[in-house]
Design a protein around this motif. Structure first.
Motif, PDB file in Angstrom:
ATOM      1  N   LYS A 124      78.912  16.349   1.803  1.00  0.00           N
ATOM      2  CA  LYS A 124      80.068  16.788   2.759  1.00  0.00           C
ATOM      3  C   LYS A 124      79.666  15.839   4.209  1.00  0.00           C
ATOM      4  CE  LYS A 124      81.668  21.272   1.626  1.00  0.00           C
ATOM      5  NZ  LYS A 124      80.427  21.895   0.764  1.00  0.00           N
ATOM      6  N   LEU A 125      80.213  15.710   4.986  1.00  0.00           N
ATOM      7  CA  LEU A 125      79.872  15.118   6.724  1.00  0.00           C
ATOM      8  C   LEU A 125      81.008  15.311   6.886  1.00  0.00           C
ATOM      9  CD1 LEU A 125      77.492  12.686   7.164  1.00  0.00           C
ATOM     10  CD2 LEU A 125      79.622  11.009   7.142  1.00  0.00           C
ATOM     11  N   GLU A 126      79.811  15.707   8.479  1.00  0.00           N
ATOM     12  CA  GLU A 126      81.390  16.316   9.827  1.00  0.00           C
ATOM     13  C   GLU A 126      80.452  15.584  11.072  1.00  0.00           C
ATOM     14  OE1 GLU A 126      80.910  21.014  10.621  1.00  0.00           O
ATOM     15  OE2 GLU A 126      82.732  20.780  11.836  1.00  0.00           O
ATOM     16  N   ALA A 127      81.660  14.327  11.674  1.00  0.00           N
ATOM     17  CA  ALA A 127      81.525  14.160  12.542  1.00  0.00           C
ATOM     18  C   ALA A 127      81.460  15.999  13.835  1.00  0.00           C
ATOM     19  CB  ALA A 127      82.302  13.530  13.232  1.00  0.00           C
ATOM     20  N   LYS A 128      80.311  15.787  14.853  1.00  0.00           N
ATOM     21  CA  LYS A 128      81.027  17.452  15.539  1.00  0.00           C
ATOM     22  C   LYS A 128      80.219  16.990  17.099  1.00  0.00           C
ATOM     23  CE  LYS A 128      77.882  20.852  13.229  1.00  0.00           C
ATOM     24  NZ  LYS A 128      77.634  21.924  12.468  1.00  0.00           N
ATOM     25  N   ILE A 129      80.532  18.205  17.817  1.00  0.00           N
ATOM     26  CA  ILE A 129      80.004  17.773  18.786  1.00  0.00           C
ATOM     27  C   ILE A 129      78.261  18.939  18.985  1.00  0.00           C
ATOM     28  CG2 ILE A 129      79.372  18.246  21.551  1.00  0.00           C
ATOM     29  CD1 ILE A 129      82.384  17.288  21.516  1.00  0.00           C
ATOM     30  N   ALA A 130      76.908  18.367  18.791  1.00  0.00           N
ATOM     31  CA  ALA A 130      76.066  19.216  18.705  1.00  0.00           C
ATOM     32  C   ALA A 130      75.586  19.512  19.826  1.00  0.00           C
ATOM     33  CB  ALA A 130      75.754  19.503  17.412  1.00  0.00           C
ATOM     34  N   LYS A 131      74.293  20.258  19.874  1.00  0.00           N
ATOM     35  CA  LYS A 131      72.838  20.114  20.844  1.00  0.00           C
ATOM     36  C   LYS A 131      71.820  18.684  20.448  1.00  0.00           C
ATOM     37  CE  LYS A 131      73.945  22.927  24.194  1.00  0.00           C
ATOM     38  NZ  LYS A 131      74.817  22.616  24.952  1.00  0.00           N
ATOM     39  N   PHE A 132      71.733  18.079  20.714  1.00  0.00           N
ATOM     40  CA  PHE A 132      71.050  17.419  20.206  1.00  0.00           C
ATOM     41  C   PHE A 132      69.126  17.627  21.558  1.00  0.00           C
ATOM     42  CE2 PHE A 132      67.912  12.826  21.560  1.00  0.00           C
ATOM     43  CZ  PHE A 132      67.776  13.481  19.635  1.00  0.00           C
ATOM     44  N   THR A 133      68.357  17.711  20.916  1.00  0.00           N
ATOM     45  CA  THR A 133      67.203  19.109  21.254  1.00  0.00           C
ATOM     46  C   THR A 133      65.390  17.668  21.291  1.00  0.00           C
ATOM     47  OG1 THR A 133      67.129  20.627  20.907  1.00  0.00           O
ATOM     48  CG2 THR A 133      65.450  20.351  21.750  1.00  0.00           C
ATOM     49  N   TYR A 134      65.208  16.465  22.253  1.00  0.00           N
ATOM     50  CA  TYR A 134      63.996  15.216  22.342  1.00  0.00           C
ATOM     51  C   TYR A 134      63.458  16.378  23.495  1.00  0.00           C
ATOM     52  CZ  TYR A 134      67.141  14.463  26.800  1.00  0.00           C
ATOM     53  OH  TYR A 134      67.820  14.198  27.663  1.00  0.00           O
ATOM     54  N   ASN A 144      60.406  17.898  24.647  1.00  0.00           N
ATOM     55  CA  ASN A 144      59.753  19.117  25.802  1.00  0.00           C
ATOM     56  C   ASN A 144      60.838  20.141  25.984  1.00  0.00           C
ATOM     57  OD1 ASN A 144      57.603  18.395  26.129  1.00  0.00           O
ATOM     58  ND2 ASN A 144      57.490  17.796  28.492  1.00  0.00           N
ATOM     59  N   ASN A 145      61.726  19.700  24.443  1.00  0.00           N
ATOM     60  CA  ASN A 145      63.039  21.019  24.317  1.00  0.00           C
ATOM     61  C   ASN A 145      64.128  20.385  25.327  1.00  0.00           C
ATOM     62  OD1 ASN A 145      62.219  22.629  22.156  1.00  0.00           O
ATOM     63  ND2 ASN A 145      60.995  23.213  23.260  1.00  0.00           N
ATOM     64  N   GLN A 146      63.942  19.282  25.905  1.00  0.00           N
ATOM     65  CA  GLN A 146      65.286  19.278  26.639  1.00  0.00           C
ATOM     66  C   GLN A 146      66.964  19.101  25.824  1.00  0.00           C
ATOM     67  OE1 GLN A 146      65.320  16.171  29.945  1.00  0.00           O
ATOM     68  NE2 GLN A 146      63.218  15.447  28.337  1.00  0.00           N
ATOM     69  N   THR A 147      67.991  19.851  26.634  1.00  0.00           N
ATOM     70  CA  THR A 147      69.274  19.405  25.302  1.00  0.00           C
ATOM     71  C   THR A 147      70.265  18.764  25.732  1.00  0.00           C
ATOM     72  OG1 THR A 147      69.837  21.462  26.153  1.00  0.00           O
ATOM     73  CG2 THR A 147      68.323  21.359  23.906  1.00  0.00           C
TER      74      THR A 147
END
Ligand code: C2O
Ligand code: CU
Ligand code: CU
Length: 482
Positions: free
Chosen positions: A63-73, A75-78
């Motif tokens: 299953k593959l879903e394209a969606k908007i999500a929080k990306f954390t990089y 020092n925990n910036q999102t």
């Protein structure tokens, strides 16, 4: 006025308006393209495999879903990214040669998309291009279903609004396993996906000015498997297999492994005939390289694998920055076996039935093409800008030579869907070994000859520059294979 002169004028205007080249200049194309150098990131950075939900060992069903999500990089910036299954990069699709792959795809993005399987030789209807399928509307599902026939390292990404959707994070890697895994016995293998995002005030920003549209967007943060400057732990003396993929919209990586013994064993689609010692490795958008690296150093020390400047035209060099850090630990080196003298076998395709001329040009002033509106450059193949193009035609089973002339002032990484090709000759470099590729850099001013065997599937296939800002602004052609 010639295009080049136009560009110089526009460029200096843009620079004047933009001011400093500082790293933290906020808005402005120059500040967002300089890579911010951050400390190395601890922790696991392996790609996360997709879960195969089918018990049949020869079917991979995911299953593959394209969606908007929080990306954390760092020092925990999102930041809000466009993701596959909520991660940036997306999950790893793993299969073996001959497997049937079924992907239940859902589009939960606010706009239409498709999924293209870069480098896979599969039926054209499954290739994810608008020549062969309708856009998958927001909220809709679509099933991709195909058999994988080549081992190698590939990737998937959208094939509409491609520059923007990839710039927002929609990329994922594919590995297809085969018999060569028995030939190559490293201490360990790492699949690495490189990409870059442009962050501004914790938002992802797109290419939106003359400079970035012209050269292609280079982000101010570079990620290896979604991590900034991750750490590869090795024991001195170990040999590792590193398989690298450039999934950036426009950034070139000129990879340097200071003081290390590096051997190239494969390209996009295939192992080389024999291992080749290499030093710096240029990896252009869309391209993959398969390396064996023997790490020499002392326990307790670490060093960086770098990307060093490479002039790809109009002053874009990418700068110098660490891609990942190698850290030497204590203990017994894990064993690896020496590489065999011969790796991949190459067959001789039928002799070419025709020679096709392909000319790449750029026109900085002719904006508003391909529905993008406003000022901006247009890029052309044989004088035509996609979507206003006349498809080429080829006969299934035949071989053709394509002479690609880059009649412009910057490099264009040329990519062909559905088939591998081999570079036959160039007026700017020596071609002294055989390699199967689906993407090759064509240097500014270069004339390059490639040989394509249309051995696979009939249908409509795209070829284009893999600087996605260029592809979306005209530099894409189509070939109808019958
Ligand atoms: Cu990565 Cu049309 O391709
Ligand atoms: Cu492709
Ligand atoms: Cu290009």
């Amino acid at each position: 006025m010639r295009p080049a002169q136009n560009f110089v004028v526009l460029c200096s205007l843009t620079m004047a308006a933009c001011g400093s080249h500082g790293e933290h200049g906020g808005h402005g194309e120059h500040s967002s393209r300089v890579v911010e150098i951050l400390p190395a990131t601890e922790g696991d950075w392996d790609l996360v495999p997709l879960k195969d939900e089918n018990p049949d060992p020869d079917i991979v069903e995911v299953k593959l879903e394209a969606k908007i999500a929080k990306f954390t990089y760092h020092n925990n910036q999102t930041v809000d990214a466009w993701t596959y299954n909520g991660s940036m990069p997306g999950p790893l699709l793993e299969a073996k040669v001959g497997d049937r792959v079924i992907v239940h795809f859902k589009n939960s993005l606010p706009e239409s998309t498709t999924v293209h399987w870069h480098g896979l030789r599969i039926p054209a209807e499954m290739d994810g291009t608008l020549a062969m399928q309708n856009p998958i509307q927001s909220g809709q599902d679509h099933t991709y279903d195909f058999v994988v026939q080549d081992e190698g390292y590939f990737w998937f990404h959208p094939h509409m609004h491609t520059d923007e959707q990839v710039a927002r994070g929609l990329v994922g890697a594919i590995v297809v396993r085969g018999t060569s895994d028995a030939l190559i016995k490293p201490a360990s293998e790492k699949l690495i996906l490189l990409n870059d995002l442009s962050m501004d005030d914790d938002k992802i920003v797109l290419a939106d000015d003359m400079m970035t549209l012209m050269s292609g967007r280079e982000g101010n943060h570079v990620f290896a498997n979604g991590t900034i400057r991750p750490i590869l732990d090795v024991i001195p003396g170990e040999t590792h297999r590193l398989r690298l993929l450039n999934a950036s919209t426009a950034r070139f990586y000129k990879l340097r492994f200071p003081g290390q013994e590096v051997t190239k064993i494969g390209t996009d689609g295939h192992l080389l005939e024999a291992p080749r010692p290499v030093s710096d490795i240029l990896l252009v958008p869309g391209e993959r390289v398969d390396l064996m690296v023997k790490f020499a150093g002392n326990s307790g020390e670490s060093f960086d694998i770098l990307s060093v400047p490479y002039e790809r035209g109009h002053g874009a060099t990418g700068g110098e920055f660490p891609v990942f850090t190698v850290r030497f630990g204590e203990g017994e080196a894990r064993e690896s076996q020496p590489l065999p003298v011969t790796l991949g076998a190459f067959s001789e395709p039928p002799s070419p039935v025709k020679t096709v001329q392909i000319e790449l040009t750029e026109d900085p002033m002719d904006g508003g093409h391909s529905g993008h509106g406003g000022a901006g450059p247009t890029f052309r193949i044989n004088g035509e800008a996609h979507p206003d193009i006349t498809p080429l035609e080829a006969v299934l089973g035949t071989t053709e030579d394509w002479v690609i002339f880059n009649n412009s002032e910057m490099d264009h990484p040329f990519h062909l869907h559905g088939f591998f090709f081999e570079v036959i000759e160039s007026d700017q470099r020596s071609v002294d070994y055989r390699a199967k590729q689906d993407t090759v850099n064509v240097i500014a001013g270069e004339t390059l000859k490639i040989r394509i065997h249309f051995d696979g599937f009939p249908g409509e296939w795209m070829f284009h520059c893999h600087i996605l800002e260029h592809e979306e602004r005209g530099m894409m052609g189509q070939i109808s294979v019958k």
